[in-house]
Motif scaffolding. Structure first.
Motif, PDB file in Angstrom:
ATOM      1  N   ARG A 218      17.911  36.598  93.486  1.00 33.52           N
ATOM      2  CA  ARG A 218      18.797  35.902  92.617  1.00 33.52           C
ATOM      3  C   ARG A 218      19.335  34.560  93.163  1.00 33.52           C
ATOM      4  NH1 ARG A 218      22.490  40.590  92.379  1.00 33.52           N
ATOM      5  NH2 ARG A 218      24.089  38.992  92.772  1.00 33.52           N
ATOM      6  N   PHE A 219      19.610  33.655  92.410  1.00 36.44           N
ATOM      7  CA  PHE A 219      19.776  32.355  92.950  1.00 36.44           C
ATOM      8  C   PHE A 219      21.289  31.860  92.493  1.00 36.44           C
ATOM      9  CE2 PHE A 219      15.518  32.914  93.697  1.00 36.44           C
ATOM     10  CZ  PHE A 219      15.091  32.124  94.995  1.00 36.44           C
ATOM     11  N   GLN A 220      21.583  30.761  93.180  1.00 41.87           N
ATOM     12  CA  GLN A 220      22.989  30.252  92.556  1.00 41.87           C
ATOM     13  C   GLN A 220      22.712  28.964  92.592  1.00 41.87           C
ATOM     14  OE1 GLN A 220      26.415  31.337  95.147  1.00 41.87           O
ATOM     15  NE2 GLN A 220      27.630  31.863  93.216  1.00 41.87           N
ATOM     16  N   ASP A 221      22.971  28.246  91.243  1.00 44.11           N
ATOM     17  CA  ASP A 221      22.428  26.766  91.120  1.00 44.11           C
ATOM     18  C   ASP A 221      23.519  25.754  91.315  1.00 44.11           C
ATOM     19  OD1 ASP A 221      19.936  27.339  90.798  1.00 44.11           O
ATOM     20  OD2 ASP A 221      19.986  26.977  88.503  1.00 44.11           O
ATOM     21  N   LYS A 222      23.832  24.963  92.038  1.00 45.08           N
ATOM     22  CA  LYS A 222      24.816  23.987  92.272  1.00 45.08           C
ATOM     23  C   LYS A 222      24.476  22.589  91.793  1.00 45.08           C
ATOM     24  CE  LYS A 222      28.176  22.166  95.426  1.00 45.08           C
ATOM     25  NZ  LYS A 222      28.156  21.033  95.128  1.00 45.08           N
ATOM     26  N   VAL A 223      24.893  22.084  90.922  1.00 45.89           N
ATOM     27  CA  VAL A 223      24.563  20.835  90.369  1.00 45.89           C
ATOM     28  C   VAL A 223      25.308  19.831  91.179  1.00 45.89           C
ATOM     29  CG1 VAL A 223      24.578  19.035  88.438  1.00 45.89           C
ATOM     30  CG2 VAL A 223      24.414  21.830  87.991  1.00 45.89           C
ATOM     31  N   ALA A 224      24.646  19.028  92.300  1.00 45.87           N
ATOM     32  CA  ALA A 224      25.350  18.071  93.214  1.00 45.87           C
ATOM     33  C   ALA A 224      25.303  16.864  92.529  1.00 45.87           C
ATOM     34  CB  ALA A 224      24.569  17.985  94.459  1.00 45.87           C
ATOM     35  N   VAL A 225      24.526  16.587  91.830  1.00 45.53           N
ATOM     36  CA  VAL A 225      24.571  15.110  90.875  1.00 45.53           C
ATOM     37  C   VAL A 225      24.091  15.335  89.607  1.00 45.53           C
ATOM     38  CG1 VAL A 225      23.423  12.940  90.874  1.00 45.53           C
ATOM     39  CG2 VAL A 225      24.061  13.808  93.236  1.00 45.53           C
ATOM     40  N   ASP A 226      24.726  14.822  88.630  1.00 43.62           N
ATOM     41  CA  ASP A 226      24.838  15.218  87.273  1.00 43.62           C
ATOM     42  C   ASP A 226      24.525  14.191  86.255  1.00 43.62           C
ATOM     43  OD1 ASP A 226      24.865  16.705  84.959  1.00 43.62           O
ATOM     44  OD2 ASP A 226      26.641  17.621  85.170  1.00 43.62           O
ATOM     45  N   HIS A 227      23.257  13.855  86.100  1.00 39.51           N
ATOM     46  CA  HIS A 227      22.908  12.523  85.157  1.00 39.51           C
ATOM     47  C   HIS A 227      23.729  11.396  85.367  1.00 39.51           C
ATOM     48  CE1 HIS A 227      21.715  16.274  83.055  1.00 39.51           C
ATOM     49  NE2 HIS A 227      20.706  15.368  82.477  1.00 39.51           N
ATOM     50  N   ILE A 228      23.456  10.774  86.591  1.00 41.84           N
ATOM     51  CA  ILE A 228      24.006   9.528  86.878  1.00 41.84           C
ATOM     52  C   ILE A 228      22.995   8.381  86.654  1.00 41.84           C
ATOM     53  CG2 ILE A 228      24.309   8.238  89.006  1.00 41.84           C
ATOM     54  CD1 ILE A 228      25.758  10.343  90.314  1.00 41.84           C
ATOM     55  N   ASP A 229      23.668   7.436  85.951  1.00 42.62           N
ATOM     56  CA  ASP A 229      23.148   6.192  85.499  1.00 42.62           C
ATOM     57  C   ASP A 229      23.589   5.062  86.461  1.00 42.62           C
ATOM     58  OD1 ASP A 229      21.178   6.904  83.378  1.00 42.62           O
ATOM     59  OD2 ASP A 229      22.984   7.376  82.311  1.00 42.62           O
ATOM     60  N   LEU A 230      22.684   4.370  87.152  1.00 38.13           N
ATOM     61  CA  LEU A 230      23.387   3.305  88.065  1.00 38.13           C
ATOM     62  C   LEU A 230      22.308   2.073  88.303  1.00 38.13           C
ATOM     63  CD1 LEU A 230      25.894   2.870  90.111  1.00 38.13           C
ATOM     64  CD2 LEU A 230      24.369   4.050  91.685  1.00 38.13           C
ATOM     65  N   SER A 231      22.927   1.052  88.097  1.00 37.41           N
ATOM     66  CA  SER A 231      21.844  -0.079  88.611  1.00 37.41           C
ATOM     67  C   SER A 231      22.753  -0.985  89.253  1.00 37.41           C
ATOM     68  CB  SER A 231      21.315  -0.706  87.169  1.00 37.41           C
ATOM     69  OG  SER A 231      21.916  -1.515  86.681  1.00 37.41           O
ATOM     70  N   ILE A 232      22.020  -1.494  90.372  1.00 29.28           N
ATOM     71  CA  ILE A 232      22.617  -2.410  91.306  1.00 29.28           C
ATOM     72  C   ILE A 232      21.528  -3.590  91.412  1.00 29.28           C
ATOM     73  CG2 ILE A 232      23.222  -2.910  93.657  1.00 29.28           C
ATOM     74  CD1 ILE A 232      23.629   0.198  93.905  1.00 29.28           C
ATOM     75  N   GLU A 233      22.342  -4.649  91.204  1.00 31.13           N
ATOM     76  CA  GLU A 233      21.540  -6.284  91.241  1.00 31.13           C
ATOM     77  C   GLU A 233      21.262  -6.442  92.608  1.00 31.13           C
ATOM     78  OE1 GLU A 233      20.038  -7.672  88.489  1.00 31.13           O
ATOM     79  OE2 GLU A 233      21.174  -6.112  87.208  1.00 31.13           O
ATOM     80  N   ALA A 234      20.040  -7.136  92.961  1.00 30.34           N
ATOM     81  CA  ALA A 234      20.306  -7.886  94.209  1.00 30.34           C
ATOM     82  C   ALA A 234      21.194  -8.520  94.647  1.00 30.34           C
ATOM     83  CB  ALA A 234      18.929  -8.517  94.229  1.00 30.34           C
ATOM     84  N   GLY A 235      21.702  -8.589  95.842  1.00 25.24           N
ATOM     85  CA  GLY A 235      23.022  -9.102  96.414  1.00 25.24           C
ATOM     86  C   GLY A 235      24.028  -8.508  96.163  1.00 25.24           C
ATOM     87  N   GLU A 236      24.192  -7.588  95.415  1.00 27.31           N
ATOM     88  CA  GLU A 236      25.473  -6.935  95.234  1.00 27.31           C
ATOM     89  C   GLU A 236      25.933  -5.976  96.173  1.00 27.31           C
ATOM     90  OE1 GLU A 236      26.994  -5.079  90.865  1.00 27.31           O
ATOM     91  OE2 GLU A 236      24.945  -4.903  91.271  1.00 27.31           O
ATOM     92  N   ALA A 237      27.343  -5.860  96.466  1.00 24.52           N
ATOM     93  CA  ALA A 237      27.810  -5.117  97.314  1.00 24.52           C
ATOM     94  C   ALA A 237      28.785  -4.066  96.463  1.00 24.52           C
ATOM     95  CB  ALA A 237      28.921  -5.765  98.277  1.00 24.52           C
ATOM     96  N   VAL A 238      28.446  -2.732  96.571  1.00 23.40           N
ATOM     97  CA  VAL A 238      29.100  -1.676  96.010  1.00 23.40           C
ATOM     98  C   VAL A 238      29.702  -0.663  96.605  1.00 23.40           C
ATOM     99  CG1 VAL A 238      28.467   0.139  94.017  1.00 23.40           C
ATOM    100  CG2 VAL A 238      27.099  -2.002  94.380  1.00 23.40           C
ATOM    101  N   ALA A 239      30.908  -0.359  96.258  1.00 21.10           N
ATOM    102  CA  ALA A 239      31.594   0.802  96.866  1.00 21.10           C
ATOM    103  C   ALA A 239      31.383   1.968  96.228  1.00 21.10           C
ATOM    104  CB  ALA A 239      33.080   0.440  97.409  1.00 21.10           C
ATOM    105  N   TYR A 240      30.980   3.068  96.904  1.00 24.05           N
ATOM    106  CA  TYR A 240      30.661   4.443  96.133  1.00 24.05           C
ATOM    107  C   TYR A 240      31.590   5.381  96.929  1.00 24.05           C
ATOM    108  CZ  TYR A 240      27.599   7.747  93.755  1.00 24.05           C
ATOM    109  OH  TYR A 240      27.092   8.517  92.915  1.00 24.05           O
ATOM    110  N   VAL A 241      32.710   5.580  96.113  1.00 25.53           N
ATOM    111  CA  VAL A 241      33.749   6.631  96.484  1.00 25.53           C
ATOM    112  C   VAL A 241      33.868   7.742  95.686  1.00 25.53           C
ATOM    113  CG1 VAL A 241      34.766   4.560  97.596  1.00 25.53           C
ATOM    114  CG2 VAL A 241      35.473   5.528  95.306  1.00 25.53           C
ATOM    115  N   GLY A 242      34.587   8.909  96.406  1.00 19.36           N
ATOM    116  CA  GLY A 242      34.666  10.027  95.747  1.00 19.36           C
ATOM    117  C   GLY A 242      35.139  11.123  96.568  1.00 19.36           C
TER     118      GLY A 242
END
Lengths: 262, 333, 261
Positions: free
Chosen positions: B33-57
């Motif tokens: 028996r297994f338990q599924d844990k969805v850690a990341v759920d359908h994430i769309d992300l696009s980062i342009e060259a030279g961008e600085a992005v803060a990823y928080v949560g």
């Protein structure tokens, strides 16, 4: 070529820190030598009372013991990091391996030097050498070359089995390489002529985990001992098969790698 | 073309659902028996060259899992990642040259080697030529002050020393994209400040940086773009300043007067602001929207009424805003 | 005494938790049993060698297996790590004798080892045929010898583990001990097969009590009088090592205080 050079660079990086523990190295080396000496005394005592074991004489069995010691020695001296794979997986150490432009399996196996492998290589070589001096083989250049190929193949088989059985840690959650270690011990059975074992063990050591190709089959071919000596000629093929299977298992395992939670 | 792109990125962890002890393990062998844990759920992300992005949560939101997916360490359950158009697993070697990763919780230094030797090994793995290597090392040394720690063996480094050495290790090959996962965790303030300065210097050189942190002070003054993740989903992706303008517009003016002033008088002089009494009868708090009133206007109005002994303006930081988002008090959109 | 009994009970309960270590340690002994059974079955199929028949050699190897399995759970690894980490200092402040405490732990783990021995011996006998049990006095001597084997093996492992006070390398010490014990106890090959001088040395060493003595008594290869002498030697070694270990411990403690842990 660059891959090989870099491998020795990675492995060699640990060399200096190894020298810091000189006394340890000596104890380990002495213990390894002692173990092989005990093996030799055992074989000598056994064959003093018995002329041959299923057609295998003292010298031919000594050569098998030597081949296993040599293959094991190469495994620990150059690829000892494999034995930390279970630990590396469990602690998420593979994270950084995966973002570096070098094969992950080689980063793992170069993570440590098993200096005791050096004494095993030397003892193994002495055992093989002494045995060869006492057996009657009609050497030709081709046979000598074949002998070298067989020896290299047997080392490849041992290292591949180590990699494959350690890669099983991708499926088992244990932080210690239980399975690989158990299989390594089973491999010790293959230091004796395969013919003495019941069928199930023959199949296990000859086919499933082909430890018998490290010593028994190639040496049976070289020394012309027992029946079906041609099987020994398959050793390079078995080596290629083992290496391929080990890499495949490792790659499949790597896809399952889940890193470690924080 | 974005340099980092993720489409419908999903990671499901499968944990064996075992009972306790030996009995549980044996039972598991027969009835898996297994338990599924969805850690990341359908994430769309696009980062342009030279961008600085803060990823928080908040903790456990899926930040580290995203970083591991974006760097090719984990294979996604669904969806895909492209780095500079490349597949992180299929083109692992090429991708590896272009990215640099730092996990604050984990070192990549060799525990039995001095830092200088660890860096030299990495130099050889990445095939960095000696001149470039020396130049980079010298530059890292300027901000990170590596000099004193280069001869120290990995296992003997303090946390702050380790992090500085690890930053150098993650960037020694001059990656185009850098993921920094909790790079200031456990550091004291002085080292934190130095490390933050280092982030700014690599950002200014045009490196694409994705910074994951739960110390929100790390992101202020560092990135323009803010991405917030919660329970595996991106709940906000937009301009950091815009968020501040929209959700951090309240200002609080704290005043202390020489004599008590009736609340009604204060309120009448400052329409649109909320005035309350604070811990002593001579202290008041004035809350207002910075877009309808300025602090200067408020102070001038109050000074006409009474003698101001002291005053101070509090402005909410991005930290407060995001904390309110985590607690569910605020929904960005 | 009460605290040692509590330690025995605690280890007995925890024994299952260490089952994996046990299986690992057992692996080498089991592989050796299988290999030697196969070797001797082939050799002895034609005629007895050195007076050993196949059923006798089989019984000999089973005794060797039992001796190799007993006291392998004792946790010499744990003891070694505590010494290497300096945690042993915490053991010193407890109001119990260190050596007795470790012995109590060894006894606590015995039951699971006995279960494993019973299983392996049972399976081997079922596959290869029965075994002759010695008569009255021989059996009594055999039991006495097997009982002495427990403290004897404990002491040999214990003393060699104390070497960790002098060297960082427990692995090397353990390997060396295993090699020496394997040869000198007769576990690898009965001492009668060794050259005279080596056999005599082994015979009087503490190691013979680990396999050779109980096995020879079980096989009836020594008469009760001689058997009594051999068991006497076993006992003498147990006493000598028990007090000898205390001397080693004293020296180790001096080293500990000199080095400050």
């Amino acid at each position: 070529m660059r891959t090989v050079r870099l491998y020795f660079r990675l492995l060699g990086a640990h060399f200096r820190s190894l020298l810091e523990y000189e006394a340890d190295f000596l104890i380990l080396a002495a213990a390894t030598v002692l173990m092989q000496v005990v093996n030799i005394v055992f074989l000598a005592a056994l064959f003093a009372k018995v002329p041959a074991l299923n057609g295998w004489t003292f010298w031919s069995v000594l050569m098998m013991f030597g081949a296993v010691a040599l293959a094991e020695g190469v495994g620990s001296l150059f690829f000892d990091g494999m034995w930390s794979l279970a630990w590396q997986i469990n602690r998420g150490q593979l994270d950084y391996f995966l973002v570096r432009p070098y094969p992950v399996a080689l980063q793992s196996s170069s993570a440590a030097i098993g200096i005791n492998g050096l004494s095993n290589i030397i003892m193994g070589a002495i055992m093989i050498g002494t045995a060869l001096a006492h057996v009657d083989v009609a050497w030709t250049p081709w046979l000598a070359l074949l002998g070298v190929v067989l020896l290299i193949s047997s080392v490849v088989i041992k290292v591949s089995i180590n990699l494959a059985t350690n890669a099983v840690s991708f499926w088992l959650a244990s932080p210690t390489p239980m399975f690989a270690f158990a299989m390594h011990q089973v491999g010790d059975l293959a230091r004796f002529p395969l013919t003495i074992y019941p069928l199930a063990l023959k199949a296990a050591l000859g086919v499933v985990l082909p430890f018998a190709f490290i010593g028994f089959f190639p040496i049976a071919f070289l020394l012309d001992t027992g029946q079906s000596r041609w099987i020994g000629l398959l050793t390079p093929l078995v080596a290629a098969y083992c290496a391929g299977a080990a890499i495949l298992i490792f790659k499949r395992g790597l896809r399952r790698y889940e890193s470690a939670g924080n | 073309m974005p340099i980092v792109e993720a489409r419908a990125l999903t990671k499901v962890f499968r944990r064996p659902d075992k009972g306790p002890g030996l009995a549980g393990s044996v039972k598991h062998l027969f009835a898996r028996r297994f338990q599924d844990k969805v850690a990341v759920d359908h994430i769309d992300l696009s980062i342009e060259a030279g961008e600085a992005v803060a990823y928080v949560g908040p903790n456990g939101a899926g930040k580290s899992t995203t970083v591991k997916l974006l760097s090719g360490i984990l294979v996604p359950t669904q969806g895909e990642v492209r780095i500079d158009g490349l597949h992180p697993q299929r083109d692992r070697m090429t991708v590896a040259h272009r990215i640099g990763v730092l996990f604050g919780q984990r070192t990549q230094l060799w525990w039995d080697l001095p830092v200088a030797e660890s860096l030299a090994v990495l130099r050889d793995i990445y095939g960095v030529d000696p001149a470039t290597y020396r130049k980079r090392l010298a530059r890292f040394d300027e901000v990170l002050e590596l000099g004193e720690i280069l001869t120290v063996v990995g296992r003997k480094l303090s946390l702050g020393q380790r992090m500085r050495a690890d930053l150098a290790a993650a960037l020694i090959h001059g990656p185009q994209v850098v993921y920094l996962d909790e790079p200031t965790i456990g550091l004291d303030l002085a080292v934190k400040e130095r490390v933050r300065e280092f982030f700014r210097s690599i950002r200014d050189e045009g490196t694409t940086v994705m910074l994951t942190s739960h110390d929100l002070a790390d992101i202020e003054g560092f990135c323009r773009r803010l991405v917030i993740i919660d329970e595996g989903r991106i709940i906000f992706d937009g301009d950091l300043e815009a968020v501040k303008d929209r959700y951090a517009r309240e200002r609080i003016l704290h005043i202390e007067t020489a004599r008590p002033v009736p609340l009604e008088t204060l309120r009448a002089s400052l329409p649109g602001a909320q005035v309350t009494v604070e811990d002593s009868p001579l202290r008041y708090a004035v809350r207002f929207d910075r877009f309808t009133m300025t602090a200067g206007h408020a102070v001038t109005a109050l000074a006409g009424l009474t003698d101001l002994v002291d005053f101070r303006v509090d402005e909410p930081s991005i930290e407060d805003v995001i904390r309110r988002v985590y607690s569910g008090e605020l929904v960005l959109g | 005494m009460r605290s040692y009994r509590a330690l025995i009970r605690a280890t007995a309960r925890a024994a299952l938790a260490y089952r994996l270590n046990l299986l690992l340690g057992l692996g080498a002994v089991l592989v050796q049993l299988i290999a030697l059974l196969a070797v001797w079955q082939v050799i002895l199929a034609q005629s007895p060698v050195n007076g050993f028949t196949w059923p006798q050699m089989r019984a000999y190897l089973l005794v060797a297996f039992a001796a190799g399995t007993v006291v392998s759970l004792m946790g010499d690894f744990r003891m070694a790590f505590r010494i290497l980490d300096g945690d042993v200092a915490l053991d010193l402040v407890k109001p119990i004798d260190y050596q007795r405490a470790r012995f109590a732990e060894a006894i606590g783990g015995l039951w699971i080892e006995v279960v494993l021995i019973a299983v392996v011996v049972g399976v081997t006998l079922a596959l290869t045929g029965g075994v002759d049990v010695p008569a009255g006095p021989g059996l009594a001597l055999f039991i006495a010898s097997m009982l002495l084997l427990v403290p004897l093996k404990f002491l040999i492992v214990y003393v060699s583990t104390l070497a960790c006070f002098w060297t960082q390398n427990f692995m090397g010490v353990q390997w060396a001990r295993l090699a020496v014990v394997n040869l000198f106890s007769g576990a690898l090959i009965p001492l009668a097969f060794l050259p005279g001088w080596l056999a005599t040395t082994a015979q009087w060493s503490p190691f013979a009590g680990l396999t050779s003595t109980p096995a020879l008594i079980f096989l009836g290869r020594v008469d009760p009088g001689h058997g009594l002498v051999l068991v006497g030697v076993q006992l003498a070694w147990v006493l000598a090592l028990w007090f000898g270990a205390r001397l080693v411990w004293q020296a180790a403690l001096r080293r500990l205080t000199v080095n400050g842990g």
